[in-house]
Every structure is written in structure tokens, then in C-alpha cells.
Design a protein around this motif. Structure first.
Motif, PDB file in Angstrom:
ATOM      1  N   ASN A  26      37.078  49.315  35.821  1.00 46.83           N
ATOM      2  CA  ASN A  26      36.930  48.167  36.712  1.00 46.83           C
ATOM      3  C   ASN A  26      37.353  48.543  38.135  1.00 46.83           C
ATOM      4  O   ASN A  26      36.716  48.139  39.115  1.00 46.83           O
ATOM      5  N   GLY A  82      35.543  39.826  31.167  1.00 43.31           N
ATOM      6  CA  GLY A  82      35.053  40.225  32.477  1.00 43.31           C
ATOM      7  C   GLY A  82      34.020  39.253  33.002  1.00 43.31           C
ATOM      8  O   GLY A  82      33.990  38.938  34.195  1.00 43.31           O
ATOM      9  N   LYS A 141      41.921  37.539  32.162  1.00 43.85           N
ATOM     10  CA  LYS A 141      41.351  38.856  31.845  1.00 43.85           C
ATOM     11  C   LYS A 141      42.443  39.905  31.653  1.00 43.85           C
ATOM     12  O   LYS A 141      42.416  40.658  30.666  1.00 43.85           O
ATOM     13  N   ASP A 189      32.886  43.034  36.714  1.00 42.31           N
ATOM     14  CA  ASP A 189      33.953  43.150  35.708  1.00 42.31           C
ATOM     15  C   ASP A 189      33.377  43.196  34.299  1.00 42.31           C
ATOM     16  O   ASP A 189      33.924  43.869  33.420  1.00 42.31           O
ATOM     17  N   ASP A 235      33.727  37.195  36.410  1.00 41.10           N
ATOM     18  CA  ASP A 235      32.554  37.363  37.271  1.00 41.10           C
ATOM     19  C   ASP A 235      31.875  36.045  37.611  1.00 41.10           C
ATOM     20  O   ASP A 235      31.516  35.781  38.760  1.00 41.10           O
ATOM     21  N   ASN A 279      34.430  46.637  32.489  1.00 37.89           N
ATOM     22  CA  ASN A 279      35.427  46.486  31.427  1.00 37.89           C
ATOM     23  C   ASN A 279      34.859  46.873  30.067  1.00 37.89           C
ATOM     24  O   ASN A 279      35.531  47.510  29.253  1.00 37.89           O
TER      25      ASN A 279
END
Length: 290
Positions: free
Chosen positions: A173, A82, A114, A227, A86, A231
Motif C-alpha cells: 500500500n 482496502g 483497515k 488500497d 477507497d 493490500n
């Protein structure tokens, strides 16, 4: 019993303390963490690393070694992947369909990494968790007795469990589109899932501690999970859920997760929540009005 209660209390406090420490560290105002949210405000992505760190620190105290290892693996890898999306985002594709479509056309985006990497990590975590974690009848025991379970039955159960872990990570998410929404969902799931003392006490305490630590700043809208945090939070909860349910229950949960994921490609969760009495009030509770 007393040992479990003490471990849970300590784990929750560790999760709370580590999350708070990272949340208010210099990383909060570093230019690499600042993004613009849905309302056009500058917010910090520091909450993601903070919550991930809190979850990992507290999960070290999970009593069962398999569950501990599976939780640490799923949470760390989901959070790390994540973070890649990001902080190193590439490509313009959005959503599961967009990332997979880009991958099919030979475009490797951070989102594609991801959405493929988390399921792989989740299946490995499911294998670590093992079918014995439930100590109950298996998903396919209606075909063969439990004592005659074959390799393919164990493989199916592992894939289903991995699907629950990855699907929960993805669902959280999808929920992280408004301040506090993912944290509220995490607390609700952790509180409402069936509880087995040795399976859920410590993980629930960790989720509670980290969520309480992040709650004020998240609801204020000054930070967001991104994320990274969504996540990680989803993977941690998905692992606990998997360890706590029978294989058949996991199959039902996986079906629900798949349905919600497919629905998200067509329907806005925010629109549904904001137009549904009860959900609308829960979603807005505690949120700062800007």
C-alpha cells in the motif's frame, strides 16, 4: 510435477482473464471509481477490484488446502477493507500514525478500520496456515525441541506469521504511489523468494498473471490499484512468503517490514527511489511519460 505445472498455468491464465474482464468492465468509467492522482489526472480505481478478483480466482487452485484457505482469507479481507477506505473514505488522517492517533481520540475512520482489521485477518490466516506449513524447525526451538513445542511457542509463531502477512499488505500500500511500482515489487518478490514447488508455483503464477493483465493500464496511469488492490496483492504475496519460509526467516522478514513501516513515517519512499540509481530506472521502466 506435471500436475503442478498444469495447475500453475491454469491459475495464471484464470488470474489474467478475470483481471482483464473486470478491468475493462463498465465499472471502469463509473463515477464512483474515478479519482485524481498525484499528477492531477483522472484515473479509475477499477484496477483494485480487478486485481483482487484475479488473485482470488487463481488462488482457488493452490494445492495445499491450508495455504489455499489462508491465501483466500487474507487476500479477500485485505482487499475488502482496502475497498472500504477507497470508496467510503472518512476522516483526514493519513498514514499508520495518523489513523492510530485518530482511533486513540475516539475517531473511527475507514483507515483505522483497515489498519486494525487487516492485522486481525492476517493472524487468523496465519493460524489457518499453521506451523506445519514450513515442516521445519520453529522460531523458538532453541528453547525447547520441536516435538515439545508449547502453546505459547505456537502462539508466537502465529503472531509473527500474521505480522508478515499484514506487514506485506501495508508495504505494498505504501509503494502504490506511482504507476506500476507495486506491480513491479510484486513480481520481483514473487520471482526472488526461495521456491518450494508445492508452495510457490501456483501463487507465483497467479501474481504473475494478474500483474501482466493490469500492467499496461497501470503503467499508462489510467488506472491505479488503490488500497483495494495494493493490500490484496501484498496479503497474497505475504501469505506465500510465510508458507515458504522457516519461522526464523519470518521473524527476520517481520523485523524488516516493521523497520520500513516506521521509516515511512519519516522518509518518503518516492524521494529515496528517485534519488537512488538502479531503483530509479526500475521504477520508471515502462511508465508513460505525461
Amino acid at each position: 510435477m506435471i500436475r503442478t505445472l498444469v495447475s500453475s498455468a491454469v491459475a495464471g491464465l484464470i488470474g489474467y482473464g478475470v483481471t482483464k474482464a473486470v478491468l475493462h468492465s463498465p465499472l471502469r468509467t463509473h463515477r464512483s471509481t474515478v479519482r485524481t492522482n498525484h499528477a492531477g489526472r483522472d484515473v479509475s480505481l477499477v484496477e483494485g477490484p480487478a486485481v483482487t478478483a484475479g488473485l482470488l480466482a487463481g488462488s482457488v487452485l493452490i494445492e495445499d488446502p491450508r495455504q489455499r484457505a489462508a491465501t483466500l482469507l487474507a487476500t479477500s479481507i485485505s482487499g475488502a477493507l482496502g475497498a472500504v477506505d477507497d470508496f467510503m473514505e472518512s476522516g483526514s488522517s493519513k498514514g499508520l500514525r495518523g489513523h492510530l492517533s485518530a482511533l486513540a481520540h475516539g475517531e473511527i475512520t475507514t483507515g483505522a478500520i483497515k489498519v486494525t482489521g487487516i492485522p486481525v485477518a492476517a493472524i487468523i490466516a496465519a493460524a489457518v496456515l499453521g506451523p506445519e506449513s514450513s515442516r521445519r524447525r520453529g522460531l523458538l526451538d532453541w528453547v525447547h525441541p520441536a516435538e515439545e513445542r508449547s502453546w505459547w511457542q505456537a502462539a508466537v509463531e502465529t503472531v509473527v506469521t500474521g505480522g508478515v502477512i499484514a506487514g506485506t499488505a501495508n508495504l505494498f500500500n505504501l509503494l502504490d504511489l506511482r504507476p506500476g511500482r507495486a506491480l513491479k515489487a510484486g513480481l520481483l518478490v514473487a520471482g526472488l523468494m526461495p521456491h518450494q514447488r508445492n508452495v510457490t508455483c501456483v501463487p507465483t503464477a497467479v501474481v504473475t498473471g494478474t500483474s501482466i493483465a493490469a500492467w499496461p493500464d497501470d503503467l499508462d496511469g489510467s488506472v491505479m490499484l488503490g488500497d483495494t488492490g495494493a493490500n490484496a496483492l501484498g496479503a497474497a504475496i505475504g501469505t506465500t512468503l510465510s508458507a515458504n519460509l522457516t519461522p526464523r526467516q519470518r521473524a527476520v522478514v517481520l523485523a524488516v517490514l516493521v523497520g520500513l513501516t516506521l521509516a515511512s513515517e519519516k522518509v518518503s519512499f518516492t524521494t529515496v527511489i528517485e534519488s537512488t540509481p538502479g531503483l530509479r530506472e526500475i521504477d520508471a521502466f515502462g511508465r508513460a511519460v505525461k
